[in-house]
Design a protein around this motif. Structure first.
Motif, PDB file in Angstrom:
ATOM      1  N   LEU A  11      39.079 125.242   0.604  1.00 40.69           N
ATOM      2  CA  LEU A  11      39.102 123.787   0.772  1.00 40.69           C
ATOM      3  C   LEU A  11      37.974 123.146  -0.037  1.00 40.69           C
ATOM      4  O   LEU A  11      38.160 122.132  -0.727  1.00 40.69           O
ATOM      5  CB  LEU A  11      38.983 123.457   2.260  1.00 40.69           C
ATOM      6  CG  LEU A  11      39.147 122.011   2.684  1.00 40.69           C
ATOM      7  CD1 LEU A  11      40.471 121.445   2.206  1.00 40.69           C
ATOM      8  CD2 LEU A  11      39.060 121.905   4.202  1.00 40.69           C
ATOM      9  N   ARG A  12      36.802 123.772   0.040  1.00 44.11           N
ATOM     10  CA  ARG A  12      35.647 123.274  -0.712  1.00 44.11           C
ATOM     11  C   ARG A  12      35.944 123.294  -2.219  1.00 44.11           C
ATOM     12  O   ARG A  12      35.608 122.354  -2.942  1.00 44.11           O
ATOM     13  CB  ARG A  12      34.435 124.152  -0.393  1.00 44.11           C
ATOM     14  CG  ARG A  12      33.186 123.795  -1.181  1.00 44.11           C
ATOM     15  CD  ARG A  12      31.963 124.512  -0.643  1.00 44.11           C
ATOM     16  NE  ARG A  12      32.250 125.856  -0.213  1.00 44.11           N
ATOM     17  CZ  ARG A  12      31.640 126.491   0.773  1.00 44.11           C
ATOM     18  NH1 ARG A  12      30.702 125.890   1.454  1.00 44.11           N
ATOM     19  NH2 ARG A  12      31.961 127.718   1.099  1.00 44.11           N
ATOM     20  N   ALA A  13      36.590 124.356  -2.663  1.00 44.44           N
ATOM     21  CA  ALA A  13      36.921 124.447  -4.095  1.00 44.44           C
ATOM     22  C   ALA A  13      37.904 123.354  -4.493  1.00 44.44           C
ATOM     23  O   ALA A  13      37.808 122.792  -5.601  1.00 44.44           O
ATOM     24  CB  ALA A  13      37.493 125.826  -4.404  1.00 44.44           C
ATOM     25  N   ARG A  14      38.824 123.020  -3.603  1.00 48.82           N
ATOM     26  CA  ARG A  14      39.781 121.950  -3.919  1.00 48.82           C
ATOM     27  C   ARG A  14      39.096 120.589  -3.978  1.00 48.82           C
ATOM     28  O   ARG A  14      39.521 119.697  -4.712  1.00 48.82           O
ATOM     29  CB  ARG A  14      40.910 121.931  -2.871  1.00 48.82           C
ATOM     30  CG  ARG A  14      41.882 123.118  -3.013  1.00 48.82           C
ATOM     31  CD  ARG A  14      42.823 123.183  -1.837  1.00 48.82           C
ATOM     32  NE  ARG A  14      43.613 121.976  -1.685  1.00 48.82           N
ATOM     33  CZ  ARG A  14      44.104 121.543  -0.514  1.00 48.82           C
ATOM     34  NH1 ARG A  14      43.860 122.227   0.608  1.00 48.82           N
ATOM     35  NH2 ARG A  14      44.819 120.457  -0.462  1.00 48.82           N
ATOM     36  N   SER A  35      41.391 118.634  -6.839  1.00 48.44           N
ATOM     37  CA  SER A  35      42.826 118.789  -6.550  1.00 48.44           C
ATOM     38  C   SER A  35      43.200 118.342  -5.133  1.00 48.44           C
ATOM     39  O   SER A  35      44.379 118.151  -4.845  1.00 48.44           O
ATOM     40  CB  SER A  35      43.257 120.243  -6.772  1.00 48.44           C
ATOM     41  OG  SER A  35      42.558 121.116  -5.918  1.00 48.44           O
ATOM     42  N   LEU A  36      42.199 118.175  -4.265  1.00 45.41           N
ATOM     43  CA  LEU A  36      42.502 117.694  -2.914  1.00 45.41           C
ATOM     44  C   LEU A  36      42.849 116.209  -2.910  1.00 45.41           C
ATOM     45  O   LEU A  36      43.542 115.715  -2.026  1.00 45.41           O
ATOM     46  CB  LEU A  36      41.292 117.946  -1.984  1.00 45.41           C
ATOM     47  CG  LEU A  36      41.475 117.609  -0.513  1.00 45.41           C
ATOM     48  CD1 LEU A  36      42.464 118.596   0.132  1.00 45.41           C
ATOM     49  CD2 LEU A  36      40.158 117.677   0.254  1.00 45.41           C
ATOM     50  N   LEU A  46      30.224 116.176  -2.733  1.00 45.12           N
ATOM     51  CA  LEU A  46      31.206 116.073  -1.657  1.00 45.12           C
ATOM     52  C   LEU A  46      31.642 117.462  -1.175  1.00 45.12           C
ATOM     53  O   LEU A  46      31.829 117.692   0.024  1.00 45.12           O
ATOM     54  CB  LEU A  46      32.415 115.275  -2.161  1.00 45.12           C
ATOM     55  CG  LEU A  46      33.473 114.873  -1.147  1.00 45.12           C
ATOM     56  CD1 LEU A  46      32.869 114.006  -0.055  1.00 45.12           C
ATOM     57  CD2 LEU A  46      34.607 114.122  -1.852  1.00 45.12           C
ATOM     58  N   ALA A  47      31.746 118.391  -2.113  1.00 44.85           N
ATOM     59  CA  ALA A  47      32.130 119.756  -1.751  1.00 44.85           C
ATOM     60  C   ALA A  47      31.061 120.411  -0.884  1.00 44.85           C
ATOM     61  O   ALA A  47      31.376 121.135   0.078  1.00 44.85           O
ATOM     62  CB  ALA A  47      32.375 120.584  -3.010  1.00 44.85           C
ATOM     63  N   ILE A  48      29.798 120.163  -1.203  1.00 41.31           N
ATOM     64  CA  ILE A  48      28.708 120.706  -0.376  1.00 41.31           C
ATOM     65  C   ILE A  48      28.801 120.135   1.033  1.00 41.31           C
ATOM     66  O   ILE A  48      28.688 120.853   2.029  1.00 41.31           O
ATOM     67  CB  ILE A  48      27.337 120.383  -1.016  1.00 41.31           C
ATOM     68  CG1 ILE A  48      27.138 121.256  -2.247  1.00 41.31           C
ATOM     69  CG2 ILE A  48      26.198 120.604  -0.014  1.00 41.31           C
ATOM     70  CD1 ILE A  48      25.911 120.903  -3.059  1.00 41.31           C
TER      71      ILE A  48
END
Lengths: 170, 127
Positions: free
Chosen positions: A24-27, A32-33, A50-52
């Motif tokens: 999910l973090r990678a997306r 791509s999310l 935002l991923a962090i």
């Protein structure tokens, strides 16, 4: 840059699965999310921040949720004015010690001169502690690395914890 | 000493011998981190590997170089394990150099913050 309010993106985590959290973090990080309109998918540094935020909040929720309740952890992303808002809700046990520590940790963070100072304090504390203890670095990372404000709210029954991180869009 | 491969994380090790003219240490033990470290309990796998690296560094009179510049992502539990590894190396008098990529925001912020542990053989170097 002010962004229009868009519909929220909601993802559910049905089990404490760290690999799913990383996916999910990678997306989030690769954009791509995001469905397109409204989310700042062109800003790679913002996506990294935002991923962090998403990753650390979800990992905290995965570690400390009451998974016996048969409920999921939910992640909601909303563009709200000039901010990106990340909301993670997770079921907890009434009187859970981890929740109490988390709320105390946020109060401590609030009292520090800056997130950078708080992070450095924690680095020194980890270095001085016996190995194997809790990290307690995740929320500080959100504040320091992502530049977010973080608040927590425990519902009156003390069975649902809501963490909200607000990331200003530069 | 061997490489470590655990999930999406790999650590490649390489020992570089130094001539006497290059310093008081005889060798550099390089540990190059690749991929992503996202386990809930990374210390379980990393701590034995770190212990082996420290033992080898002591035996070979080597200094340690931790190369993070090609690492994609670590969670906070992994950062905690790295901090504790650095601290243990310092306490055992093994010099450590941390190498990172400052153009990546998370690396710049995470590793620059380790300056509070500077001294006692810890050096930070950006590429």
């Amino acid at each position: 840059m002010a962004l229009p309010l868009t519909s929220a993106i909601v993802e559910a985590l049905p089990a404490p699965d760290f690999r799913q959290i990383d996916q999910l973090r990678a997306r989030v990080e690769d954009g791509s999310l995001f469905p397109g309109e409204g989310f700042p998918s062109e800003d790679s540094e913002l996506r990294e921040s935002l991923a962090i935020v998403c990753g650390e909040l979800l990992e905290n929720a995965a570690k400390y949720s009451d998974w016996t309740a048969g409920r999921s952890v939910s992640l909601t992303l909303i563009v709200e004015g000039a901010d990106l808002v990340v909301r993670v809700e997770n079921p907890v046990r009434p009187g859970d010690e981890h929740v109490r520590e988390l709320l105390m940790g946020l109060a401590w963070l609030e009292a520090q001169p800056s997130a950078a100072v708080a992070y450095q304090h924690r680095v020194m504390a980890i270095a001085a502690a016996r190995p194997g203890g809790p990290s307690r670095l995740g929320l500080l990372r959100i504040a320091y690395e992502a530049g977010c404000s973080v608040v927590a709210e425990l519902d009156p029954t003390e069975t649902l914890l809501t963490m909200v991180a607000r990331l200003p869009v530069r | 000493m061997h490489d470590l491969s655990e999930g999406d994380l790999a650590i490649r090790q390489r020992t570089v011998s130094l001539s006497a003219a290059e310093g008081r240490r005889d060798a550099v033990l390089e540990l190059t981190w690749l991929g992503r470290s996202v386990d809930q309990q990374p210390r379980e796998k990393l701590a034995p590997y770190f212990q082996q690296a420290l033992s080898e560094a002591l035996t070979d009179r080597a200094r340690l170089e931790l190369h993070f510049e090609r690492l994609e992502h670590v969670n906070s539990s992994t950062i905690t394990a790295i901090i504790q590894f650095i601290q243990e190396a310092k306490s055992r008098k093994v010099p450590v150099t941390v190498v990172f990529d400052p153009t990546r925001r998370w690396q710049r912020l995470s590793f620059e913050a380790l300056r509070v542990l500077s001294g006692g053989g810890l050096e930070l170097r950006s590429v």
